[in-house]
Design a protein around this motif. Structure first.
Motif, PDB file in Angstrom:
ATOM      1  N   LEU A 226      -0.177  17.213   8.656  1.00 38.67           N
ATOM      2  CA  LEU A 226      -0.513  15.824   9.006  1.00 38.67           C
ATOM      3  C   LEU A 226      -0.400  15.622  10.516  1.00 38.67           C
ATOM      4  O   LEU A 226      -1.248  14.974  11.133  1.00 38.67           O
TER       5      LEU A 226
ATOM      6  N   ARG B 286       0.545  17.391   1.134  1.00 36.42           N
ATOM      7  CA  ARG B 286       0.268  17.755   2.526  1.00 36.42           C
ATOM      8  C   ARG B 286       1.594  17.993   3.241  1.00 36.42           C
ATOM      9  O   ARG B 286       2.504  17.181   3.134  1.00 36.42           O
ATOM     10  N   SER B 287       1.673  19.061   3.995  1.00 36.10           N
ATOM     11  CA  SER B 287       2.909  19.284   4.745  1.00 36.10           C
ATOM     12  C   SER B 287       2.924  18.347   5.946  1.00 36.10           C
ATOM     13  O   SER B 287       1.876  17.994   6.482  1.00 36.10           O
ATOM     14  N   PRO B 288       4.133  17.925   6.357  1.00 35.80           N
ATOM     15  CA  PRO B 288       4.228  17.072   7.549  1.00 35.80           C
ATOM     16  C   PRO B 288       3.546  17.726   8.750  1.00 35.80           C
ATOM     17  O   PRO B 288       2.887  17.054   9.536  1.00 35.80           O
TER      18      PRO B 288
ATOM     19  N   ARG C 299       0.804  -1.224   0.000  1.00 38.39           N
ATOM     20  CA  ARG C 299       0.000   0.000   0.000  1.00 38.39           C
ATOM     21  C   ARG C 299       0.833   1.269   0.000  1.00 38.39           C
ATOM     22  O   ARG C 299       0.285   2.379   0.086  1.00 38.39           O
ATOM     23  N   LEU C 300       2.166   1.112  -0.087  1.00 35.19           N
ATOM     24  CA  LEU C 300       3.033   2.288   0.053  1.00 35.19           C
ATOM     25  C   LEU C 300       2.733   3.360  -0.997  1.00 35.19           C
ATOM     26  O   LEU C 300       2.667   4.547  -0.684  1.00 35.19           O
ATOM     27  N   ALA C 301       2.545   2.905  -2.249  1.00 38.92           N
ATOM     28  CA  ALA C 301       2.298   3.868  -3.333  1.00 38.92           C
ATOM     29  C   ALA C 301       0.995   4.618  -3.079  1.00 38.92           C
ATOM     30  O   ALA C 301       0.919   5.841  -3.221  1.00 38.92           O
ATOM     31  N   GLU C 302      -0.021   3.861  -2.671  1.00 40.32           N
ATOM     32  CA  GLU C 302      -1.330   4.456  -2.375  1.00 40.32           C
ATOM     33  C   GLU C 302      -1.222   5.503  -1.256  1.00 40.32           C
ATOM     34  O   GLU C 302      -1.795   6.596  -1.350  1.00 40.32           O
ATOM     35  N   LEU C 303      -0.460   5.173  -0.217  1.00 41.93           N
ATOM     36  CA  LEU C 303      -0.308   6.105   0.899  1.00 41.93           C
ATOM     37  C   LEU C 303       0.433   7.362   0.446  1.00 41.93           C
ATOM     38  O   LEU C 303       0.074   8.479   0.803  1.00 41.93           O
ATOM     39  N   ARG C 304       1.464   7.147  -0.370  1.00 43.83           N
ATOM     40  CA  ARG C 304       2.239   8.273  -0.884  1.00 43.83           C
ATOM     41  C   ARG C 304       1.319   9.240  -1.648  1.00 43.83           C
ATOM     42  O   ARG C 304       1.387  10.458  -1.477  1.00 43.83           O
TER      43      ARG C 304
ATOM     44  N   ALA D 194      -1.928   9.515  -1.285  1.00 44.47           N
ATOM     45  CA  ALA D 194      -2.906  10.127  -0.376  1.00 44.47           C
ATOM     46  C   ALA D 194      -2.332  11.352   0.330  1.00 44.47           C
ATOM     47  O   ALA D 194      -3.033  12.334   0.550  1.00 44.47           O
ATOM     48  N   PHE D 195      -1.045  11.284   0.682  1.00 40.18           N
ATOM     49  CA  PHE D 195      -0.455  12.356   1.474  1.00 40.18           C
ATOM     50  C   PHE D 195       0.254  13.405   0.620  1.00 40.18           C
ATOM     51  O   PHE D 195       0.784  14.384   1.160  1.00 40.18           O
TER      52      PHE D 195
END
Lengths: 388, 388
Positions: free
Chosen positions: B358, B353-355, B342-347, B349-350
């Protein structure tokens, strides 16, 4: 935050009295703590049930506080420790919330303590003894207690018969001044009922006494209470909207026929309320059959009280849930605060690192419980970002 | 992962026997589980102390397994449930590690079970009944048990007198074949010692018996054991490197003078070891004064055993720590696995967005316990990145 507490839970009234702080002592305490160099702020809360000092600062703060209290009160520290509860960190925060919301009180959920906490906080604020941490925690605890008072029915759900009787009196419709007779006004119950009733305006009380020497053990303002001889009670009864009887007499204080006579010719049909809180009964149950008369006896109030107790228990559960929620918010704010100043530093530290590499680094260094939280937060974040 | 277990902890031997699975039954079970469509993999472990099925799959897997077992064994499910322990998720993983590392065995820390777990896993692997989850967990559990065997002294720290005696025999130097006499070889202790000794080559045993009819209750390979009449023992004793006595006789089986006579003229000074494990003593303590003779009595072995017990307890603690560590690693791998895909999907999604945003989002949505972990991980990450 830290808190040391001498309360009714561990210390008898005499001991609590010894640890009460007057304004001068509070100032002396704050001064000594400031001088110790380990304390950043302090709030002193003294009620008849507790003496508590909340303070923020380093690990040595508690010791400085104990020394200051022992010195001001001239009590050996050993002696002090016998009666003390000491809380620190989240347990201290939780204690403040419990106290402020009435969950550490003898009567669970009572809200008198809220005013006392607010006053203690205000006093400390004016003297500039409140730092960031105390400020956040006291403001949030006070706001939480207010929220509980507004959102639950705890403070508006009385359990005592005297309060329930007073509510009954307040709700009974009358034209102009409401006239209330209390038979047995100098007894314990009679006195309490009288005080409760007189808390609202527009009510005139006539109390019966058995002797000329009888006096009230409270001082009503103005001439709102008139005392009359018990034997003359029927003379005044016809004028009354409400008659309450609370004696320990084995005989009826009101019989049907005498009451009927007293009412005769004085708008005999208009609504009248009879309240009998005595055991054995003070009022002839037949009196309820007279036109316009409603009779409420002790069973009626006992049932009300039991119902209210059920409501109150449920409301206490709701209040507890509200408290837990607000407490958690307060804990979070304190936890998070240091990171606000560190955001730039963290951004620099992670610059050039891919999120994946950070995630793998986390996986390899944390334990499974921590990883579970991190992954749960990651899942949450994916949803929250979409919602935002 | 799920596990259902019928073990000595809940079920007597007779019941355990009923739940033993032979190869054909294992295949039938695997077939039925596959057909149920809810099970992704299974491993069946049967030893004399336990019958356990480990399986991976959806929530319905346990039910499918219970039905399959009840059907194959023709046992009502009600009956089955009486003896069963059911574990799921992390508790099942923890159970597998405990079993594999000998922490669920009657003798804590024993390592015979390791071979049995490995065989069960291998058999399932060959039949292609092992999916990703079972594969990771069994490989890690087996590796963990091996690590415990290598890194601790549990399996090399014997407690039983028979094993300690055998070790003493093995360590005693002798030229050529080591000759050992066991007085009372048909007794319980004598038999156990003989078996232990004969596990190593280069040892010849002479056992004494009281009657011509006496026989060994085990069958030594070749002619490594010779039985002689008890009364003739001194005839052979002179040739022996080691004499062990383990009878229940109230009298000495070896006296100083008779032994001296037996040794006379047969290299009287060469090293000889006398081992007396009897209570009351079988050997005259005076015999220890003869030249070249060393005498070890039961107190010596009891002391050894007690010392070893202390060592073993410490080693068990170390083993438990090793197990907890490896178990945590296994749990982490299972937890993390779905996220790799799911890493690509999470990347995505975020993205954008600034850290900081988040982090604020996390603060507002999680509870204080979770926030604590997140902030701790953030602190850790800052350090780990610098170290990397």
């Amino acid at each position: 935050m830290y808190c040391i507490s001498v309360s009714y839970k561990k210390a008898p009234a005499e001991i609590r009295g010894r640890f009460a702080f007057d304004a001068r002592e509070k100032e002396a305490l704050a001064g000594m703590l400031r001088e110790s160099g380990t304390v950043d702020g302090c709030v002193v809360l003294c009620t008849c049930n507790r003496s508590e000092v909340y303070l923020s600062g380093g690990k040595a703060a508690i010791r400085a506080l104990q020394e200051a209290v022992a010195s001001i009160k001239a009590v050996p520290q050993q002696e002090l420790l016998k009666y003390l509860n000491i809380y620190s960190g989240e347990r201290a925060t939780a204690h403040l919330f419990k106290v402020c919301c009435g969950f550490d009180s003898m009567v669970l959920g009572e809200d008198e303590i809220l005013g006392q906490v607010r006053d203690a906080y205000q006093a400390a604020l004016e003297k500039k003894h409140v730092d960031y941490e105390l400020n956040v925690l006291f403001q949030r605890a006070i706001a939480c207690a207010k929220r509980i008072r507004t959102d639950t029915r705890i403070s508006t759900t009385p359990l005592s018969v005297a309060t329930l009787v007073a509510n009954e009196v307040f709700h009974f419709p009358a034209q102009g001044i409401k006239r209330v007779m209390i038979i047995g006004i100098t007894g314990k119950m009679g006195t309490t009922i009288a005080k409760n009733i007189l808390a609202k305006p527009g009510i005139q009380v006539t109390g019966t006494v058995r002797s000329h020497h009888a006096v009230l053990d409270f001082a009503p303002k103005g001439d709102r209470v008139k005392l009359v001889d018990y034997r003359d009670r029927y003379q005044y009864m016809g004028e009354m909207d409400i008659v309450i009887s609370a004696t320990t007499s084995p005989h009826y204080t009101i019989t049907r026929d005498e009451l009927a006579r007293a009412m005769a010719g004085r708008e005999p049909d208009r609504p009248r309320l009879l309240i009998d809180v005595a055991v054995p009964l003070d009022m002839d149950p037949e009196a309820a059959k007279l036109p316009g008369v409603t009779l409420r006896d002790i069973d009626y109030f006992d049932t009300l009280s039991k119902n209210n107790e059920q409501i109150r228990l449920k409301e206490l559960d709701r209040a507890r849930a509200i408290m837990e929620e607000d407490l958690d918010g307060a804990v979070k704010e304190i936890l998070f605060h240091p990171y606000i100043g560190r955001l730039a530093e963290l951004r620099t530290a992670f610059a050039g690192r891919s999120p994946e590499s950070l995630l793998f680094m986390i996986r390899d260094r944390v334990d499974s419980e921590e990883l579970k939280v991190v992954l749960k937060v990651l899942d949450g974040l994916e949803t929250w970002v979409k919602e935002a």
